[in-house]
Design a protein around this motif. Structure first.
Motif, PDB file in Angstrom:
ATOM      1  N   THR A   1      36.494  -0.662  37.056  1.00  0.00           N
ATOM      2  CA  THR A   1      37.940  -0.776  37.179  1.00  0.00           C
ATOM      3  C   THR A   1      38.353  -1.261  38.557  1.00  0.00           C
ATOM      4  O   THR A   1      37.835  -0.788  39.563  1.00  0.00           O
ATOM      5  CB  THR A   1      38.593   0.606  36.917  1.00  0.00           C
ATOM      6  OG1 THR A   1      38.161   1.080  35.646  1.00  0.00           O
ATOM      7  CG2 THR A   1      40.094   0.537  36.946  1.00  0.00           C
ATOM      8  N   VAL A   2      39.307  -2.188  38.577  1.00  0.00           N
ATOM      9  CA  VAL A   2      39.946  -2.618  39.817  1.00  0.00           C
ATOM     10  C   VAL A   2      41.420  -2.288  39.670  1.00  0.00           C
ATOM     11  O   VAL A   2      42.107  -2.826  38.797  1.00  0.00           O
ATOM     12  CB  VAL A   2      39.756  -4.135  40.076  1.00  0.00           C
ATOM     13  CG1 VAL A   2      40.490  -4.544  41.340  1.00  0.00           C
ATOM     14  CG2 VAL A   2      38.276  -4.484  40.183  1.00  0.00           C
ATOM     15  N   GLY A   3      41.900  -1.371  40.496  1.00  0.00           N
ATOM     16  CA  GLY A   3      43.302  -0.967  40.473  1.00  0.00           C
ATOM     17  C   GLY A   3      44.080  -1.690  41.557  1.00  0.00           C
ATOM     18  O   GLY A   3      43.641  -1.744  42.704  1.00  0.00           O
ATOM     19  N   LEU A   4      45.216  -2.247  41.187  1.00  0.00           N
ATOM     20  CA  LEU A   4      46.083  -2.942  42.136  1.00  0.00           C
ATOM     21  C   LEU A   4      47.233  -2.012  42.496  1.00  0.00           C
ATOM     22  O   LEU A   4      48.058  -1.677  41.643  1.00  0.00           O
ATOM     23  CB  LEU A   4      46.612  -4.239  41.507  1.00  0.00           C
ATOM     24  CG  LEU A   4      45.562  -5.139  40.874  1.00  0.00           C
ATOM     25  CD1 LEU A   4      46.217  -6.360  40.241  1.00  0.00           C
ATOM     26  CD2 LEU A   4      44.510  -5.540  41.885  1.00  0.00           C
TER      27      LEU A   4
ATOM     28  N   SER B   1      37.439   0.352  42.099  1.00  0.00           N
ATOM     29  CA  SER B   1      37.830  -0.297  43.345  1.00  0.00           C
ATOM     30  C   SER B   1      39.346  -0.343  43.389  1.00  0.00           C
ATOM     31  O   SER B   1      39.997  -0.552  42.367  1.00  0.00           O
ATOM     32  CB  SER B   1      37.298  -1.729  43.411  1.00  0.00           C
ATOM     33  OG  SER B   1      35.898  -1.733  43.427  1.00  0.00           O
ATOM     34  N   ILE B   2      39.887  -0.135  44.569  1.00  0.00           N
ATOM     35  CA  ILE B   2      41.332  -0.192  44.752  1.00  0.00           C
ATOM     36  C   ILE B   2      41.646  -1.349  45.686  1.00  0.00           C
ATOM     37  O   ILE B   2      41.044  -1.488  46.741  1.00  0.00           O
ATOM     38  CB  ILE B   2      41.871   1.123  45.365  1.00  0.00           C
ATOM     39  CG1 ILE B   2      41.532   2.322  44.476  1.00  0.00           C
ATOM     40  CG2 ILE B   2      43.363   1.021  45.624  1.00  0.00           C
ATOM     41  CD1 ILE B   2      42.184   2.331  43.122  1.00  0.00           C
ATOM     42  N   LEU B   3      42.599  -2.167  45.281  1.00  0.00           N
ATOM     43  CA  LEU B   3      43.081  -3.249  46.142  1.00  0.00           C
ATOM     44  C   LEU B   3      44.532  -2.979  46.473  1.00  0.00           C
ATOM     45  O   LEU B   3      45.332  -2.635  45.607  1.00  0.00           O
ATOM     46  CB  LEU B   3      42.980  -4.607  45.435  1.00  0.00           C
ATOM     47  CG  LEU B   3      41.615  -5.235  45.323  1.00  0.00           C
ATOM     48  CD1 LEU B   3      41.718  -6.578  44.598  1.00  0.00           C
ATOM     49  CD2 LEU B   3      41.003  -5.442  46.684  1.00  0.00           C
TER      50      LEU B   3
ATOM     51  N   ALA C   1      41.472 -12.367  46.183  1.00  0.00           N
ATOM     52  CA  ALA C   1      40.995 -11.010  46.494  1.00  0.00           C
ATOM     53  C   ALA C   1      40.590 -10.273  45.228  1.00  0.00           C
ATOM     54  O   ALA C   1      39.572  -9.584  45.193  1.00  0.00           O
ATOM     55  CB  ALA C   1      42.066 -10.234  47.251  1.00  0.00           C
ATOM     56  N   VAL C   2      41.382 -10.440  44.171  1.00  0.00           N
ATOM     57  CA  VAL C   2      41.066  -9.785  42.904  1.00  0.00           C
ATOM     58  C   VAL C   2      39.770 -10.371  42.334  1.00  0.00           C
ATOM     59  O   VAL C   2      38.872  -9.639  41.921  1.00  0.00           O
ATOM     60  CB  VAL C   2      42.217  -9.943  41.886  1.00  0.00           C
ATOM     61  CG1 VAL C   2      41.823  -9.396  40.511  1.00  0.00           C
ATOM     62  CG2 VAL C   2      43.477  -9.251  42.392  1.00  0.00           C
ATOM     63  N   PHE C   3      39.653 -11.696  42.335  1.00  0.00           N
ATOM     64  CA  PHE C   3      38.451 -12.350  41.827  1.00  0.00           C
ATOM     65  C   PHE C   3      37.214 -11.900  42.588  1.00  0.00           C
ATOM     66  O   PHE C   3      36.183 -11.572  41.993  1.00  0.00           O
ATOM     67  CB  PHE C   3      38.609 -13.873  41.912  1.00  0.00           C
ATOM     68  CG  PHE C   3      37.446 -14.624  41.360  1.00  0.00           C
ATOM     69  CD1 PHE C   3      37.283 -14.765  39.992  1.00  0.00           C
ATOM     70  CD2 PHE C   3      36.508 -15.183  42.196  1.00  0.00           C
ATOM     71  CE1 PHE C   3      36.205 -15.456  39.456  1.00  0.00           C
ATOM     72  CE2 PHE C   3      35.415 -15.871  41.684  1.00  0.00           C
ATOM     73  CZ  PHE C   3      35.264 -16.009  40.313  1.00  0.00           C
ATOM     74  N   GLU C   4      37.330 -11.826  43.915  1.00  0.00           N
ATOM     75  CA  GLU C   4      36.202 -11.391  44.743  1.00  0.00           C
ATOM     76  C   GLU C   4      35.809  -9.954  44.417  1.00  0.00           C
ATOM     77  O   GLU C   4      34.630  -9.619  44.351  1.00  0.00           O
ATOM     78  CB  GLU C   4      36.554 -11.534  46.211  1.00  0.00           C
ATOM     79  CG  GLU C   4      35.407 -11.212  47.147  1.00  0.00           C
ATOM     80  CD  GLU C   4      35.779 -11.438  48.608  1.00  0.00           C
ATOM     81  OE1 GLU C   4      35.465 -10.549  49.407  1.00  0.00           O
ATOM     82  OE2 GLU C   4      36.387 -12.467  48.902  1.00  0.00           O
ATOM     83  N   GLU C   5      36.787  -9.092  44.226  1.00  0.00           N
ATOM     84  CA  GLU C   5      36.500  -7.680  43.948  1.00  0.00           C
ATOM     85  C   GLU C   5      35.841  -7.511  42.579  1.00  0.00           C
ATOM     86  O   GLU C   5      34.947  -6.697  42.395  1.00  0.00           O
ATOM     87  CB  GLU C   5      37.777  -6.850  44.024  1.00  0.00           C
ATOM     88  CG  GLU C   5      37.546  -5.380  44.077  1.00  0.00           C
ATOM     89  CD  GLU C   5      36.791  -4.930  45.327  1.00  0.00           C
ATOM     90  OE1 GLU C   5      36.044  -3.951  45.212  1.00  0.00           O
ATOM     91  OE2 GLU C   5      36.953  -5.551  46.392  1.00  0.00           O
ATOM     92  N   VAL C   6      36.303  -8.284  41.616  1.00  0.00           N
ATOM     93  CA  VAL C   6      35.727  -8.227  40.263  1.00  0.00           C
ATOM     94  C   VAL C   6      34.295  -8.716  40.331  1.00  0.00           C
ATOM     95  O   VAL C   6      33.389  -8.136  39.768  1.00  0.00           O
ATOM     96  CB  VAL C   6      36.546  -9.051  39.269  1.00  0.00           C
ATOM     97  CG1 VAL C   6      35.824  -9.212  37.946  1.00  0.00           C
ATOM     98  CG2 VAL C   6      37.896  -8.394  39.037  1.00  0.00           C
TER      99      VAL C   6
END
Length: 77
Positions: free
Chosen positions: A19-22, A39-41, A72-77
């Motif tokens: 999970t990536v939370g914005l 991960s939290i962005l 940033a989202v793409f990198e985190e994913v």
């Protein structure tokens, strides 16, 4: 799962999905999901966290959310 600070982030974490939370107007330390693979962005913004229920409360453009870039989202994913 990529989602804004909402129930979706918590459900994804609950079932163990990566999970990536914005996060913008809320505080991920206080209201963020719990579990592994999370991960939290958030973008640095001097007005956040404001906990505004919507962006109409003096926020013409929610910088806290719009400042999180696609890259940033793409990198985190």
């Amino acid at each position: 799962v990529v989602a804004a600070c909402s129930g979706t982030v918590h459900l994804a974490a609950l079932v163990g999905a990566p999970t990536v939370g914005l996060y913008g107007p809320t505080d991920d330390g206080e209201t963020g999901p719990i579990g592994r693979g999370i991960s939290i962005l958030r973008a640095p913004c001097d007005c956040a966290p404001c906990f505004a229920p919507d962006f109409r409360d003096g926020c013409a453009q929610p910088r806290c959310m719009y400042s999180i870039t696609h890259e940033a989202v793409f990198e985190e994913v």
